[in-house]
Every structure is written in C-alpha cells, then in structure tokens.
Design a protein around this motif. Structure first.
Motif, PDB file in Angstrom:
ATOM      1  N   THR A 258      -0.439  53.575  10.910  1.00 16.77           N
ATOM      2  CA  THR A 258      -1.560  54.057  10.099  1.00 16.77           C
ATOM      3  C   THR A 258      -1.218  55.435   9.569  1.00 16.77           C
ATOM      4  N   VAL A 259      -1.390  55.641   8.284  1.00 17.56           N
ATOM      5  CA  VAL A 259      -1.139  56.937   7.659  1.00 17.56           C
ATOM      6  C   VAL A 259      -2.373  57.331   6.862  1.00 17.56           C
ATOM      7  N   TYR A 260      -2.418  58.603   6.398  1.00 14.18           N
ATOM      8  CA  TYR A 260      -3.626  59.056   5.710  1.00 14.18           C
ATOM      9  C   TYR A 260      -3.448  59.239   4.209  1.00 14.18           C
ATOM     10  N   GLU A 261      -2.232  59.017   3.673  1.00 16.51           N
ATOM     11  CA  GLU A 261      -2.079  59.078   2.229  1.00 16.51           C
ATOM     12  C   GLU A 261      -0.924  58.175   1.815  1.00 16.51           C
ATOM     13  N   SER A 262      -0.950  57.721   0.558  1.00 19.02           N
ATOM     14  CA  SER A 262      -0.098  56.618   0.141  1.00 19.02           C
ATOM     15  C   SER A 262       1.351  56.997  -0.104  1.00 19.02           C
ATOM     16  N   GLN A 263       1.663  58.263  -0.409  1.00 16.28           N
ATOM     17  CA  GLN A 263       3.060  58.637  -0.591  1.00 16.28           C
ATOM     18  C   GLN A 263       3.854  58.438   0.696  1.00 16.28           C
ATOM     19  N   THR A 264       3.220  58.731   1.831  1.00 15.19           N
ATOM     20  CA  THR A 264       3.870  58.484   3.115  1.00 15.19           C
ATOM     21  C   THR A 264       4.121  56.993   3.306  1.00 15.19           C
ATOM     22  N   ALA A 265       3.144  56.174   2.903  1.00 16.61           N
ATOM     23  CA  ALA A 265       3.311  54.726   3.022  1.00 16.61           C
ATOM     24  C   ALA A 265       4.491  54.241   2.195  1.00 16.61           C
ATOM     25  N   VAL A 266       4.639  54.760   0.977  1.00 17.23           N
ATOM     26  CA  VAL A 266       5.760  54.357   0.120  1.00 17.23           C
ATOM     27  C   VAL A 266       7.091  54.703   0.787  1.00 17.23           C
ATOM     28  N   ALA A 267       7.179  55.907   1.344  1.00 11.89           N
ATOM     29  CA  ALA A 267       8.418  56.322   2.006  1.00 11.89           C
ATOM     30  C   ALA A 267       8.730  55.447   3.215  1.00 11.89           C
ATOM     31  N   LEU A 268       7.698  55.075   3.971  1.00 12.87           N
ATOM     32  CA  LEU A 268       7.911  54.207   5.134  1.00 12.87           C
ATOM     33  C   LEU A 268       8.357  52.810   4.717  1.00 12.87           C
ATOM     34  N   VAL A 269       7.740  52.281   3.692  1.00 10.51           N
ATOM     35  CA  VAL A 269       8.113  50.945   3.214  1.00 10.51           C
ATOM     36  C   VAL A 269       9.577  50.918   2.783  1.00 10.51           C
ATOM     37  N   ALA A 270      10.031  51.983   2.136  1.00 15.24           N
ATOM     38  CA  ALA A 270      11.414  52.019   1.635  1.00 15.24           C
ATOM     39  C   ALA A 270      12.449  51.959   2.752  1.00 15.24           C
ATOM     40  N   ARG A 271      12.076  52.379   3.968  1.00 19.62           N
ATOM     41  CA  ARG A 271      13.064  52.484   5.057  1.00 19.62           C
ATOM     42  C   ARG A 271      12.807  51.529   6.210  1.00 19.62           C
ATOM     43  N   THR A 272      11.813  50.657   6.074  1.00 18.23           N
ATOM     44  CA  THR A 272      11.465  49.762   7.178  1.00 18.23           C
ATOM     45  C   THR A 272      11.176  48.366   6.651  1.00 18.23           C
ATOM     46  N   ASP A 273      10.772  47.484   7.560  1.00 19.28           N
ATOM     47  CA  ASP A 273      10.370  46.135   7.164  1.00 19.28           C
ATOM     48  C   ASP A 273       8.859  46.039   6.955  1.00 19.28           C
ATOM     49  N   LEU A 274       8.192  47.180   6.819  1.00 22.13           N
ATOM     50  CA  LEU A 274       6.757  47.203   6.609  1.00 22.13           C
ATOM     51  C   LEU A 274       6.425  46.952   5.138  1.00 22.13           C
ATOM     52  N   VAL A 275       5.183  46.562   4.880  1.00 22.68           N
ATOM     53  CA  VAL A 275       4.682  46.433   3.513  1.00 22.68           C
ATOM     54  C   VAL A 275       3.389  47.236   3.419  1.00 22.68           C
ATOM     55  N   ALA A 276       2.994  47.546   2.184  1.00 26.98           N
ATOM     56  CA  ALA A 276       1.763  48.321   2.003  1.00 26.98           C
ATOM     57  C   ALA A 276       1.179  48.034   0.631  1.00 26.98           C
ATOM     58  N   ARG A 277      -0.106  48.208   0.526  1.00 25.85           N
ATOM     59  CA  ARG A 277      -0.775  48.133  -0.773  1.00 25.85           C
ATOM     60  C   ARG A 277      -1.118  49.556  -1.199  1.00 25.85           C
ATOM     61  N   VAL A 278      -0.559  49.963  -2.327  1.00 20.07           N
ATOM     62  CA  VAL A 278      -0.744  51.324  -2.836  1.00 20.07           C
ATOM     63  C   VAL A 278      -1.035  51.248  -4.330  1.00 20.07           C
ATOM     64  N   SER A 279      -1.362  52.388  -4.922  1.00 15.85           N
ATOM     65  CA  SER A 279      -1.610  52.411  -6.357  1.00 15.85           C
ATOM     66  C   SER A 279      -0.289  52.256  -7.110  1.00 15.85           C
ATOM     67  N   ALA A 280      -0.340  51.572  -8.239  1.00 13.04           N
ATOM     68  CA  ALA A 280       0.864  51.342  -9.027  1.00 13.04           C
ATOM     69  C   ALA A 280       1.489  52.658  -9.489  1.00 13.04           C
ATOM     70  N   ARG A 281       0.669  53.650  -9.814  1.00 12.27           N
ATOM     71  CA  ARG A 281       1.205  54.929 -10.285  1.00 12.27           C
ATOM     72  C   ARG A 281       1.935  55.678  -9.174  1.00 12.27           C
ATOM     73  N   ILE A 282       1.421  55.605  -7.964  1.00 12.18           N
ATOM     74  CA  ILE A 282       2.090  56.266  -6.844  1.00 12.18           C
ATOM     75  C   ILE A 282       3.417  55.564  -6.529  1.00 12.18           C
ATOM     76  N   ALA A 283       3.441  54.234  -6.655  1.00 10.25           N
ATOM     77  CA  ALA A 283       4.651  53.471  -6.335  1.00 10.25           C
ATOM     78  C   ALA A 283       5.715  53.588  -7.416  1.00 10.25           C
ATOM     79  N   ALA A 284       5.319  53.895  -8.653  1.00 12.12           N
ATOM     80  CA  ALA A 284       6.231  53.815  -9.792  1.00 12.12           C
ATOM     81  C   ALA A 284       7.551  54.573  -9.619  1.00 12.12           C
ATOM     82  N   PRO A 285       7.569  55.845  -9.151  1.00 16.91           N
ATOM     83  CA  PRO A 285       8.857  56.532  -9.010  1.00 16.91           C
ATOM     84  C   PRO A 285       9.803  55.830  -8.039  1.00 16.91           C
ATOM     85  N   ALA A 286       9.277  55.348  -6.913  1.00 21.68           N
ATOM     86  CA  ALA A 286      10.119  54.651  -5.941  1.00 21.68           C
ATOM     87  C   ALA A 286      10.612  53.316  -6.497  1.00 21.68           C
TER      88      ALA A 286
END
Length: 304
Positions: free
Chosen positions: A232-260
């Motif tokens: 569990t995290v409190y903001e979506s940029q952290t979620a994006v970073a975790l998804v990139a390095r693990t087998d986790l998935v997340a639902r985030v805003s398209a704009r936040i995900a766009a750079p990654a």
C-alpha cells in the motif's frame, strides 16, 4: 471593545494560519516584536488571550476560533474591493494560494511556476495540500483555487470542468500478465498495489471509495480488494516505480504513467474490466467571479 485597524486583523489572520509569531512575522514582512506587540493590542481589544502557547505552537482559544472565519472573509472581500478592474500580469504584485495534491504538483505546478516567473515576475504562488475539505479552504480564503476531481459542492463553490483523466492498469514489460497475456482476473489480488491518500478525510461530495484517492492522487480508483494487497502506498508515482521493478500491477492515471511508458519501464494493459475516467475541475468560490487576477490564473492553468 476598541476599534481595530486593518493591520491588526492581518496579524490575527496570519497567526491563525501559521500558529507561530516567527512564521507570521515572516509572512507579513514584519519583525517578531511588531507581531508580538500587535497580538498584545488584539488581546486587549478582544479581552481574550486569543492564542495560548503550547509546545506545538500557538493554540487558538474558543474566541479566536469563533471570529477567524469572519476575519478571513472580511480581509478577502477588502482585498477584492481594492483590486484593480484589469489584471496586468507583468505589473501585478499579488500572491495566489493553490490547493493541489501530489498528482497536480507533479503534472502542472512546475510548468505553471515557470510560466508565471516569465510573464508575471511580481506574482507569488503558494501551493498547499488539498487534503483539508475544499469548501473550508475556499470559504475561509485559505486557498484562492483548488485543483481536484469534479464533485457536488454547495452552490457558492464553482466547479469549473477542466479535463477527464483516464485510469489505466500498468505492469512491467516482463510481468507474466504481459508476456503471457493473462486476464486481469487471473492476477492475484495481493499483487495489486493499493493507493490510499496520506492526508485527512476525503473531500466532501465523493462517493465512498473514490473520493479519497481521487482527492489525494488519482491513484487506485477502486476500493480495497477482498484479498488485501501486500503493498500500500499513498501516491501514484511510487506505485509506478514499484510496478517497473516488481511483478506487481497498479491502476494509476494515464498522465502519471506516461513518462514510464515512454521509457519502456511499464506498459499499459489493454485488457481492462472497466473503463474509468475521472472528471477534473478547477474549484473556486463564487464571490471571486469578478476577480480578474483569479480569472487570469485559471486561464493560465488551462493553457499549460
């Protein structure tokens, strides 16, 4: 009660906001002794201590809490009455307070600050958290403008549509959900990152399970799954970073995900169980309809 001049009310308002003589003096451009002297005059005029010294700072008395809203509204109305009809950015000397979550701070505030420094060098921007109830912020004049998910609010609060944000599921490129094209239903719910706000209660007007996350960071739109996530995290940029390095998935805003996504760190899953779009709005108080400065700020944000 003796007559109060405007400067004393400005000191009172600053003390209510900062709960510190030092910070109030800095905010008002005064010396600490000048603020202390003004507070002493206020105490005599009101026949009340107004603020009590505590270890955590100045604690307002019941009387101070009672008059704080009226004082702030009066100062805002006085400022509006004296404001010139036309707002000239290049010549303006004004401070705008914008309530924004990390989502907006990441996506919009840097571009806004850069633009304002170029075209309105005398304008100051104060960015404050949007965790507190937006109606209270705007009613008291603590914020001039809030950015957030559109919601049902009292008629005195204007909810001006801005854009729609799409929520997307993301995973790392080597995640089995991507390489084997697994359906979302096959993903262990415990592997779905939960995004919850780190601030106070949700903004009013949001349905349960939507308001808190949309308010805080447009993170995981849904309520906590039946099987709790292990992360569990409190903001979506952290979620994006975790998804990139693990087998986790997340639902985030398209704009936040766009750079990654552009870097190839994550991919957007095209197998969704529902399409979620969150309407974003500029939120402000109706008493400021004639405020040309605020109109300029809103137009500037729209043009970013």
């Amino acid at each position: 009660m003796m007559a109060l001049d405007l400067n004393l009310l400005r000191v009172f308002d600053a003390l209510m906001e900062t709960r510190s003589v030092t910070r109030a003096a800095r905010q008002l451009g005064l010396t600490q002794p000048a603020v202390s002297h003004a507070l002493a005059r206020l105490r005599r005029a009101m026949d009340d201590p107004l603020f009590l010294r505590q270890q955590s700072g100045l604690q307002p008395t019941a009387r101070a809490e009672e008059i704080a809203g009226g004082v702030r509204r009066g100062l805002v109305q006085f400022q509006a009455a004296l404001a010139p009809t036309a707002f000239e950015p290049a010549r303006a000397d004004r401070t705008f307070t914008l309530a924004a979550s990390p989502y907006f701070c990441h996506l919009m505030v840097p571009a806004l600050v850069a633009h304002v420094r170029q075209v309105a060098p005398g304008v100051s921007l104060r960015i404050v958290p949007s965790g507190e109830a937006v109606v209270t912020l705007l009613d008291h004049g603590t914020a001039d403008l809030a950015l957030g998910a559109a919601m049902s609010l009292p008629e005195r609060i204007v909810v001006e549509p801005f854009y729609e944000e799409q929520m997307v599921w993301i995973a790392a490129p080597d995640n089995p959900v991507v390489t084997q094209r697994l359906p979302l239903a096959a993903i262990d719910p415990a592997a779905r990152i939960t995004i919850t706000p780190g601030g106070p209660a949700p903004l009013p007007g949001f349905p349960a399970g939507i308001g808190a996350t949309a308010q805080a960071d447009l993170g995981d739109w849904r309520t906590t799954p039946t099987v709790p996530s292990r992360i569990t995290v409190y903001e979506s940029q952290t979620a994006v970073a975790l998804v990139a390095r693990t087998d986790l998935v997340a639902r985030v805003s398209a704009r936040i995900a766009a750079p990654a996504v552009a870097r190839g760190d994550v991919v957007v899953l095209d197998r969704v169980d529902e399409e979620v779009r969150i309407p974003i709005a500029l939120i402000w108080h109706a008493r400021q309809r004639a405020d040309q400065g605020l109109a300029w700020l809103r137009a500037t944000i729209r043009a970013l």
